[in-house]
Design a protein around this motif. Structure first.
Motif, short mmCIF file in Angstrom:
data_model
loop_
_atom_site.label_atom_id
_atom_site.label_comp_id
_atom_site.label_asym_id
_atom_site.label_seq_id
_atom_site.Cartn_x
_atom_site.Cartn_y
_atom_site.Cartn_z
N ASP A 69 14.27 -53.31 50.76
CA ASP A 69 12.92 -53.38 49.99
C ASP A 69 13.22 -52.92 48.43
O ASP A 69 12.26 -53.42 47.60
CB ASP A 69 12.09 -52.36 50.21
N ASP A 90 13.76 -50.41 46.76
CA ASP A 90 12.96 -49.14 46.33
C ASP A 90 14.34 -48.33 45.56
O ASP A 90 14.93 -48.08 46.19
CB ASP A 90 12.58 -48.59 47.65
N ASP A 145 8.93 -57.27 59.46
CA ASP A 145 8.52 -56.89 58.23
C ASP A 145 8.93 -57.77 56.98
O ASP A 145 8.07 -58.04 56.20
CB ASP A 145 8.48 -55.49 58.02
N ALA A 183 6.90 -61.34 54.49
CA ALA A 183 6.91 -61.58 52.75
C ALA A 183 6.72 -63.09 52.74
O ALA A 183 6.00 -63.44 51.51
CB ALA A 183 8.04 -61.09 52.08
N ASP A 231 0.51 -47.06 54.78
CA ASP A 231 -0.05 -48.08 53.88
C ASP A 231 -1.21 -47.75 53.05
O ASP A 231 -1.07 -48.28 51.60
CB ASP A 231 -0.58 -49.27 54.96
N ASP A 282 2.85 -50.85 46.55
CA ASP A 282 2.98 -51.90 47.62
C ASP A 282 2.23 -53.12 47.07
O ASP A 282 2.60 -54.19 47.49
CB ASP A 282 2.21 -51.42 48.78
N GLN A 317 4.44 -55.20 44.49
CA GLN A 317 5.56 -55.73 45.48
C GLN A 317 4.83 -56.86 46.27
O GLN A 317 5.37 -57.50 47.13
CB GLN A 317 6.27 -54.87 46.41
N ARG A 318 3.68 -56.99 46.24
CA ARG A 318 2.75 -57.86 47.27
C ARG A 318 3.03 -57.68 48.77
O ARG A 318 3.20 -58.71 49.29
CB ARG A 318 3.09 -59.23 46.75
N LYS A 319 3.19 -56.55 49.03
CA LYS A 319 3.50 -56.41 50.51
C LYS A 319 2.26 -56.32 51.47
O LYS A 319 1.12 -55.99 50.93
CB LYS A 319 4.25 -54.75 50.81
N LYS A 320 2.49 -57.08 52.54
CA LYS A 320 1.50 -57.43 53.47
C LYS A 320 1.11 -56.17 54.24
O LYS A 320 1.56 -56.01 55.55
CB LYS A 320 1.79 -58.54 54.40
N THR A 321 0.55 -55.41 53.72
CA THR A 321 0.09 -54.21 54.40
C THR A 321 -1.39 -54.20 55.10
O THR A 321 -2.08 -55.08 54.77
CB THR A 321 0.13 -52.92 53.33
#
Length: 349
Positions: A104, A106, A168, A172, A236, A254, A257-261
């Protein structure tokens, strides 16, 4: 989370389990190569980069080891019978965090630089591998005749973890809307495999090592999987609205990072101007900067994403409780499990 009620105090089972399991965890790390052991101790919050105990570092909640101990006690066995399983799931969790941080990108974990930022990517991968190997060895050496069944269950869990993490990462590249977008079912499947499988394994190993019947082991595994989906949903929420002083991660991380949560997916599934504006921000060529991410967080809430995620967490917590109905479990352990669920539903760290 801003506006949330104060979190309840951590249940006593967390501290009690940590005290029970810690000596065996120390022994497990002591068998590692000194270099990987140093990185592992840093990742667990036990020491700083020089190997000196770090009183200011966070060791995490110790949820998985507590679930293993609690499951054994619920099945009428002493808590220490679950220690090999508790050590194994804690080490697997630590291994997964080391590798997740690399995948990720991070740079912070529990308010400190991640292992790959301090030691490099290759050494961090190696430290994660060492933790995984130690987990399997610890479980394979468990006394009582259940070691083979325990290792088999852990191996299935590891396959689930990889499947969940794969989904996961692949999320993206999928669009935010349309036939190829990530729907609620796909999200739940990812969360169950990535997060729920290890929580289910913790409960199942505690019951298995405690001598429980197969039906009880299976029901506790299902309870843990539901707990994992709820846990991921709350995670999330923290990834968008969590206080960095508690989460150790940047505010709105999040969204940046445009995470799909789940909160974002639920918001986009609604209709109205907030969902349309949110989609435009997320589909912009550049990742959201600070003000844009803040605006996006407000749009997620306006479009109902936060409310929907809290409801999702509550549904799965209720499902976890339902899995316990009719099982021959010790009442005091069931009460502690209920306390733990309440704590996790309101956690802020």
């Amino acid at each position: 989370m801003p506006g949330a009620p104060p979190a309840p105090a951590p249940p006593s089972v967390l501290a009690r389990s940590r005290a029970l399991v810690r000596p065996a965890l120390v022994d497990a790390l002591g068998r590692l190569h000194p270099w990987t052991g140093e990185m592992a101790a840093y990742s667990l919050g036990w020491s700083d980069l020089s190997g000196t105990p770090d009183a200011g570092a966070s060791e995490g909640k110790g949820l998985r080891q507590a679930l293993a101990v609690l499951a054994a006690e619920a099945c009428g066995a002493p808590g220490h019978s679950a220690v090999p399983g508790a050590v194994a799931v804690e080490l697997v969790h630590a291994f997964s965090l080391l590798h997740d941080d690399i995948m990720d990108g991070d740079e912070l974990r529990r308010r400190r630089p991640t292992v790959w930022k301090e030691y490099g990517t290759g050494p961090a991968v190696l430290a994660g591998d060492a933790l995984l190997a130690s987990a399997v060895q610890t479980l394979a050496e468990a006394p009582g005749g259940q070691a083979g069944a325990a290792v088999l269950r852990l191996s299935g869990t590891l396959a689930d973890l990889v499947r969940g993490q794969s989904d996961d990462l692949l999320f993206a590249d999928r669009p935010w809307t349309g036939t190829d977008s990530v729907g609620p079912g796909a999200y739940r499947s990812m969360a169950e495999h990535k997060t729920g499988s290890l929580l289910g394994c913790a409960l199942a190993l505690g019951a298995l090592l405690g001598g429980a019947a197969g039906s009880t082991v299976a029901s506790l595994d299902r309870a843990g999987r539901h707990l994992g989906v709820a846990f991921q949903a709350v995670d999330d929420l923290l990834g968008i609205w969590g206080d960095p002083a508690h989460t150790g991660k940047p505010v709105h991380g999040d969204l940046r990072q445009r995470k799909k949560t789940y909160p974002v997916l639920a918001a986009l599934a609604s209709t109205g101007p907030a969902a349309r504006e949110l989609l435009a921000l997320l589909d912009a060529p550049c990742p959201p900067d600070g003000p844009t991410a803040s605006r996006a967080a407000g749009l997620v809430e306006t479009a109902g994403g936060r409310t929907a995620t809290l409801a999702e967490a509550r549904r799965h917590l209720d499902a976890a409780r339902s899995c316990l109905h009719g099982l021959p479990l010790a009442p005091h352990a069931v009460r502690e499990f209920q306390e733990l669920l309440t704590y996790l539903a309101h956690r802020t760290v």
